[in-house]
Motif scaffolding. Sequence first.
Motif, PDB file in Angstrom:
ATOM      1  N   THR A 160       0.850  -1.189   0.000  1.00 36.34           N
ATOM      2  CA  THR A 160       0.000   0.000   0.000  1.00 36.34           C
ATOM      3  C   THR A 160       0.884   1.236   0.000  1.00 36.34           C
ATOM      4  OG1 THR A 160      -1.679  -1.192   1.261  1.00 36.34           O
ATOM      5  CG2 THR A 160      -1.848   1.214   1.198  1.00 36.34           C
ATOM      6  N   LYS A 161       0.745   2.040  -1.057  1.00 33.68           N
ATOM      7  CA  LYS A 161       1.546   3.260  -1.136  1.00 33.68           C
ATOM      8  C   LYS A 161       1.076   4.250  -0.081  1.00 33.68           C
ATOM      9  CE  LYS A 161       3.144   6.878  -4.280  1.00 33.68           C
ATOM     10  NZ  LYS A 161       3.074   7.448  -5.640  1.00 33.68           N
ATOM     11  N   LYS A 162       2.039   4.793   0.677  1.00 35.85           N
ATOM     12  CA  LYS A 162       1.700   5.773   1.709  1.00 35.85           C
ATOM     13  C   LYS A 162       2.873   6.717   1.904  1.00 35.85           C
ATOM     14  CE  LYS A 162       3.428   2.999   5.595  1.00 35.85           C
ATOM     15  NZ  LYS A 162       3.153   2.461   6.932  1.00 35.85           N
ATOM     16  N   HIS A 163       2.604   7.835   2.542  1.00 39.97           N
ATOM     17  CA  HIS A 163       3.659   8.806   2.820  1.00 39.97           C
ATOM     18  C   HIS A 163       4.623   8.221   3.858  1.00 39.97           C
ATOM     19  CE1 HIS A 163       5.721  12.530   3.449  1.00 39.97           C
ATOM     20  NE2 HIS A 163       5.348  12.617   4.724  1.00 39.97           N
ATOM     21  N   GLY A 164       5.930   8.360   3.580  1.00 35.91           N
ATOM     22  CA  GLY A 164       6.928   7.896   4.540  1.00 35.91           C
ATOM     23  C   GLY A 164       7.155   6.396   4.513  1.00 35.91           C
ATOM     24  N   LEU A 165       6.890   5.745   3.378  1.00 34.98           N
ATOM     25  CA  LEU A 165       7.096   4.293   3.268  1.00 34.98           C
ATOM     26  C   LEU A 165       8.573   3.965   3.461  1.00 34.98           C
ATOM     27  CD1 LEU A 165       5.354   1.739   2.510  1.00 34.98           C
ATOM     28  CD2 LEU A 165       6.260   2.012   0.186  1.00 34.98           C
ATOM     29  N   THR A 166       8.879   3.001   4.326  1.00 32.22           N
ATOM     30  CA  THR A 166      10.265   2.598   4.588  1.00 32.22           C
ATOM     31  C   THR A 166      10.515   1.194   4.056  1.00 32.22           C
ATOM     32  OG1 THR A 166       9.768   1.616   6.753  1.00 32.22           O
ATOM     33  CG2 THR A 166      10.257   3.984   6.703  1.00 32.22           C
ATOM     34  N   CYS A 167      11.780   0.810   4.072  1.00 32.23           N
ATOM     35  CA  CYS A 167      12.154  -0.510   3.544  1.00 32.23           C
ATOM     36  C   CYS A 167      11.546  -1.631   4.396  1.00 32.23           C
ATOM     37  CB  CYS A 167      13.672  -0.644   3.494  1.00 32.23           C
ATOM     38  SG  CYS A 167      14.451   0.419   2.248  1.00 32.23           S
ATOM     39  N   SER A 168      11.484  -1.434   5.709  1.00 28.10           N
ATOM     40  CA  SER A 168      10.908  -2.483   6.555  1.00 28.10           C
ATOM     41  C   SER A 168       9.415  -2.646   6.296  1.00 28.10           C
ATOM     42  CB  SER A 168      11.164  -2.176   8.030  1.00 28.10           C
ATOM     43  OG  SER A 168      10.607  -0.935   8.398  1.00 28.10           O
ATOM     44  N   ASP A 169       8.754  -1.587   5.779  1.00 26.92           N
ATOM     45  CA  ASP A 169       7.322  -1.678   5.486  1.00 26.92           C
ATOM     46  C   ASP A 169       7.026  -2.614   4.320  1.00 26.92           C
ATOM     47  OD1 ASP A 169       6.602   0.131   7.480  1.00 26.92           O
ATOM     48  OD2 ASP A 169       6.863   1.863   6.159  1.00 26.92           O
ATOM     49  N   ILE A 170       8.000  -2.783   3.421  1.00 20.98           N
ATOM     50  CA  ILE A 170       7.739  -3.590   2.222  1.00 20.98           C
ATOM     51  C   ILE A 170       8.314  -5.003   2.329  1.00 20.98           C
ATOM     52  CG2 ILE A 170       7.759  -1.472   0.841  1.00 20.98           C
ATOM     53  CD1 ILE A 170      10.404  -2.414  -0.377  1.00 20.98           C
ATOM     54  N   LYS A 171       9.024  -5.292   3.421  1.00 18.94           N
ATOM     55  CA  LYS A 171       9.640  -6.609   3.564  1.00 18.94           C
ATOM     56  C   LYS A 171       8.699  -7.593   4.242  1.00 18.94           C
ATOM     57  CE  LYS A 171      14.485  -5.079   3.922  1.00 18.94           C
ATOM     58  NZ  LYS A 171      15.043  -5.829   2.787  1.00 18.94           N
ATOM     59  N   GLU A 172       8.757  -8.856   3.781  1.00 20.33           N
ATOM     60  CA  GLU A 172       8.113  -9.946   4.500  1.00 20.33           C
ATOM     61  C   GLU A 172       8.938 -10.272   5.748  1.00 20.33           C
ATOM     62  OE1 GLU A 172       5.290 -11.170   3.847  1.00 20.33           O
ATOM     63  OE2 GLU A 172       4.870 -11.205   1.693  1.00 20.33           O
ATOM     64  N   ASP A 173       8.410 -11.129   6.607  1.00 23.00           N
ATOM     65  CA  ASP A 173       9.116 -11.481   7.845  1.00 23.00           C
ATOM     66  C   ASP A 173      10.494 -12.070   7.568  1.00 23.00           C
ATOM     67  OD1 ASP A 173       7.079 -10.540   9.404  1.00 23.00           O
ATOM     68  OD2 ASP A 173       6.136 -12.500   9.727  1.00 23.00           O
ATOM     69  N   LEU A 174      10.587 -12.929   6.517  1.00 23.58           N
ATOM     70  CA  LEU A 174      11.886 -13.532   6.193  1.00 23.58           C
ATOM     71  C   LEU A 174      12.899 -12.452   5.831  1.00 23.58           C
ATOM     72  CD1 LEU A 174      13.706 -15.969   5.668  1.00 23.58           C
ATOM     73  CD2 LEU A 174      12.773 -16.076   3.329  1.00 23.58           C
ATOM     74  N   GLY A 175      12.462 -11.483   5.051  1.00 21.97           N
ATOM     75  CA  GLY A 175      13.350 -10.392   4.668  1.00 21.97           C
ATOM     76  C   GLY A 175      13.801  -9.579   5.867  1.00 21.97           C
ATOM     77  N   LYS A 176      12.891  -9.330   6.804  1.00 19.97           N
ATOM     78  CA  LYS A 176      13.245  -8.580   8.016  1.00 19.97           C
ATOM     79  C   LYS A 176      14.242  -9.353   8.864  1.00 19.97           C
ATOM     80  CE  LYS A 176       8.871  -6.026   8.456  1.00 19.97           C
ATOM     81  NZ  LYS A 176       7.686  -5.778   9.297  1.00 19.97           N
ATOM     82  N   HIS A 177      14.033 -10.664   8.970  1.00 19.26           N
ATOM     83  CA  HIS A 177      14.929 -11.488   9.791  1.00 19.26           C
ATOM     84  C   HIS A 177      16.326 -11.553   9.167  1.00 19.26           C
ATOM     85  CE1 HIS A 177      11.776 -12.344  12.490  1.00 19.26           C
ATOM     86  NE2 HIS A 177      11.151 -13.268  11.767  1.00 19.26           N
ATOM     87  N   TRP A 178      16.393 -11.719   7.827  1.00 15.50           N
ATOM     88  CA  TRP A 178      17.717 -11.770   7.191  1.00 15.50           C
ATOM     89  C   TRP A 178      18.410 -10.413   7.313  1.00 15.50           C
ATOM     90  CZ3 TRP A 178      20.886 -15.548   5.723  1.00 15.50           C
ATOM     91  CH2 TRP A 178      22.079 -15.148   5.127  1.00 15.50           C
ATOM     92  N   HIS A 179      17.631  -9.332   7.191  1.00 11.20           N
ATOM     93  CA  HIS A 179      18.211  -8.001   7.332  1.00 11.20           C
ATOM     94  C   HIS A 179      18.825  -7.841   8.727  1.00 11.20           C
ATOM     95  CE1 HIS A 179      18.772  -3.689   6.917  1.00 11.20           C
ATOM     96  NE2 HIS A 179      18.138  -3.523   8.070  1.00 11.20           N
ATOM     97  N   ALA A 180      18.108  -8.291   9.756  1.00 13.57           N
ATOM     98  CA  ALA A 180      18.638  -8.215  11.118  1.00 13.57           C
ATOM     99  C   ALA A 180      19.898  -9.065  11.253  1.00 13.57           C
ATOM    100  CB  ALA A 180      17.572  -8.671  12.115  1.00 13.57           C
ATOM    101  N   LEU A 181      19.881 -10.267  10.637  1.00  9.34           N
ATOM    102  CA  LEU A 181      21.066 -11.133  10.683  1.00  9.34           C
ATOM    103  C   LEU A 181      22.241 -10.471   9.966  1.00  9.34           C
ATOM    104  CD1 LEU A 181      22.455 -13.828  11.313  1.00  9.34           C
ATOM    105  CD2 LEU A 181      21.491 -14.739   9.185  1.00  9.34           C
ATOM    106  N   SER A 182      21.978  -9.827   8.816  1.00 10.15           N
ATOM    107  CA  SER A 182      23.053  -9.167   8.074  1.00 10.15           C
ATOM    108  C   SER A 182      23.652  -8.024   8.884  1.00 10.15           C
ATOM    109  CB  SER A 182      22.549  -8.663   6.713  1.00 10.15           C
ATOM    110  OG  SER A 182      21.631  -7.599   6.862  1.00 10.15           O
ATOM    111  N   VAL A 183      22.834  -7.367   9.694  1.00  9.09           N
ATOM    112  CA  VAL A 183      23.348  -6.313  10.577  1.00  9.09           C
ATOM    113  C   VAL A 183      24.284  -6.910  11.624  1.00  9.09           C
ATOM    114  CG1 VAL A 183      22.725  -4.621  12.345  1.00  9.09           C
ATOM    115  CG2 VAL A 183      21.397  -4.750  10.229  1.00  9.09           C
ATOM    116  N   PHE A 184      23.894  -8.031  12.237  1.00  9.12           N
ATOM    117  CA  PHE A 184      24.758  -8.710  13.211  1.00  9.12           C
ATOM    118  C   PHE A 184      26.087  -9.127  12.567  1.00  9.12           C
ATOM    119  CE2 PHE A 184      20.791  -9.404  15.656  1.00  9.12           C
ATOM    120  CZ  PHE A 184      21.235  -9.030  16.914  1.00  9.12           C
TER     121      PHE A 184
END
Length: 316
Positions: A160-184
Amino acid sequence: MGNPNTSICIINDNMVPFATFYILIFLIGMATSLVALWAFITSQNAKKCINVYLINLLTSDFLLMLALPVKIAKDLGNESLSLTIFHCQVSSPLIYINMYASIIFLSFVSVQRYLQITRSSKLLRLQEVGFAVLMSAVVWFLVLFVNVPNMAIPIKGNITKKHGLTCSDIKEDLGKHWHALSVFLGMAIFFNASAAVLLSNGLILKQLWCRRESDPEDQATARHAFINIAVVTLAYVVTFVPYHAVRMPYTFTQIEVISDCSLKKSLFLAKESTLLLSILHLCFDPLLYFVICRAFRHQVTKAFSNRHSVSNSDPE
């Protein structure tokens, strides 16, 4: 039913000042990196171990310059959904590929400088060009392994397009978890590389200081080298340490461990401010090439000397 506070929490609504600085960094970085590319291409003496790492560092910088125009457009307020997706899936991971490749190659440069100064015969293999090429390949494999999944893992199907859309808003749970792992994983890379940079440069500074005191004839050279290494170390600390100090707390906002809107906004601004500092290394790297690489320094000095000679010989 979701928390209404999180649905209206906009954290990225004041990005234009960042875009202004990124434009300046991009222009300066592009100009100086093109000069560096020319110097390495025309140099007859660029195939040394330390120069292999510097050339890989330059390659990483050009990857960053591919990503910056998209981030600039996004920060200037372009809310196109396709641009947001491209930024999250391509340009943002490229920024982190550059960051961690640069951190590792800078640590290799520091270690190599220490080996050159100590002239240890036991570690000659570490100073061979073939070893540097192999290690460079390992570095690229590592940073791509950590960050490419952030590009490849599918995003949400119906965004859903909205004002202030961030990368975490468009990621599925798997994408969020891998992103957190990549940060670690990125934090682990940073801490190990920083230990190598600080230890190697600290030992170099100690040797140069002792040489400065024990050999009066070598004082000027030792003092000059001491200042150069100290400046390079300070630039590394200022550029990369603040970002990694705030990166982990900000990641907790992306995986909803932290949900308070004002805290999320403060951490986002802290992350963006320190990310700007880390991308500033794009302007510092050519200075590093000039300080560290004799072939690069010779080519640039020769070019400017020739230009100065030609201008002086022109009739008035």
